[in-house]
Design an enzyme around this catalytic site. Structure first.
Site, PDB file in Angstrom:
ATOM      1  N   ASN A  98       0.796  -1.215   0.000  1.00 52.74           N
ATOM      2  CA  ASN A  98       0.000   0.000   0.000  1.00 52.74           C
ATOM      3  C   ASN A  98       0.833   1.272   0.000  1.00 52.74           C
ATOM      4  OD1 ASN A  98      -2.420   1.790   0.789  1.00 52.74           O
ATOM      5  ND2 ASN A  98      -1.027   2.036   2.531  1.00 52.74           N
ATOM      6  N   TYR A 166       3.149   9.494 -11.302  1.00 51.67           N
ATOM      7  CA  TYR A 166       2.221   8.647 -10.548  1.00 51.67           C
ATOM      8  C   TYR A 166       1.519   7.656 -11.469  1.00 51.67           C
ATOM      9  CZ  TYR A 166      -1.683   7.375  -7.459  1.00 51.67           C
ATOM     10  OH  TYR A 166      -2.603   6.684  -6.710  1.00 51.67           O
TER      11      TYR A 166
END
Length: 263
Positions: A98, A166
């Site tokens: 995560n 990203y």
């Protein structure tokens, strides 16, 4: 770089009936919520992240929590951390990759190459390093096998403007997920991915979705969000499936957000 651990509950390994989950980026946001859902469901949960104080806050004194600080982008730190995890728990049933960062915002010619590399280092290399260590343990443990769940993003399907670093990292995470799932077959190791859109976290607030997020046509529009607790429920559902079943890909978005369709 060495890992150091805290055991907030009873020391030593869990019982034979306890399942062990490792959650990276567990000090805040989605990682914190997912870790707490696992703890509430009775799992032994290794809280991994850079900030020990934040991990202690996530643990909240739960007996099943184990705290192992780590920098997921640093191979030596990850190796030391997973050695400590193996010592503390004896096995890993689920790894939730995560830990992540949104990275630099701007058009591609405006992005600092060092910021680009840093973003891929956390989002992609971090997931690779943690998965490699988990693979090593899952292949050797008895019973053998386990489950890896990668936190992708809806940016793995469609980007936001000014998010090349990203978006590229999350597309690459999808490739890693598929390769891990394929390579894990001989060992009973599965890998799936959850791609989340507009869960209400600090990261989302930083994108300005409440007041007006930048759209593909250059306009600013408020976007809906949903409670981050729903992500905790979804990841726990993926984790608690029997070994004979896998969620390969789960897309979880806020109802009505500008992801599908033309606005």
């Amino acid at each position: 770089m060495q890992a150091a651990s805290d055991v907030t509950g009873e020391p030593g390994r869990g019982s034979a009936n306890e399942k062990v989950a490792v959650v990276t980026g567990a000090g805040s946001g989605i990682g914190r919520v997912v870790a707490r859902h696992f703890l509430a469901a009775g799992w032994v949960v290794v809280l991994a992240g850079r900030r020990r104080a934040a991990l202690v806050e996530t643990a909240g004194g739960e007996r099943g929590a184990r705290i192992v600080p780590v920098d997921v982008a640093d191979a030596q730190s990850v190796s030391a951390a997973f050695q400590e995890i193996e010592r503390l728990t004896g096995r890993i049933d689920v790894l939730f990759n995560n830990a992540g960062t949104f990275g630099p915002r701007g058009e591609v010619d405006e992005i600092d190459p060092e910021e680009w590399a840093r973003t891929l280092g956390v989002n992609l290399t971090g997931a690779f390093l943690c998965s490699a260590q988990a693979f090593r343990i899952m292949k050797q443990q008895d019973p053998r096998g386990g489950r890896i769940i990668n936190n992708g993003s809806i940016s793995a399907h469609a980007p936001r403007p000014l998010s090349a670093a990203y978006t590229a990292s999350k597309h690459a995470v999808t490739g890693l997920t598929r390769s891990l799932d394929l390579d894990g077959r001989p060992y009973g190791i599965t890998c799936g991915q959850i791609d989340i859109g507009n869960a209400a976290t600090e990261l989302l607030a930083g994108l300005g979705t409440d007041d007006g997020a930048l759209q593909a046509d250059g306009t600013l529009r408020p976007e809906p969000s949903f409670p981050v607790e729903e992500v905790g429920k979804a990841v726990l559902l993926m984790a608690e499936l029997p070994a004979s079943a896998t969620v390969n890909s789960l897309v979880l978005t806020a109802s009505g957000m500008p992801f599908a369709g033309r606005g």
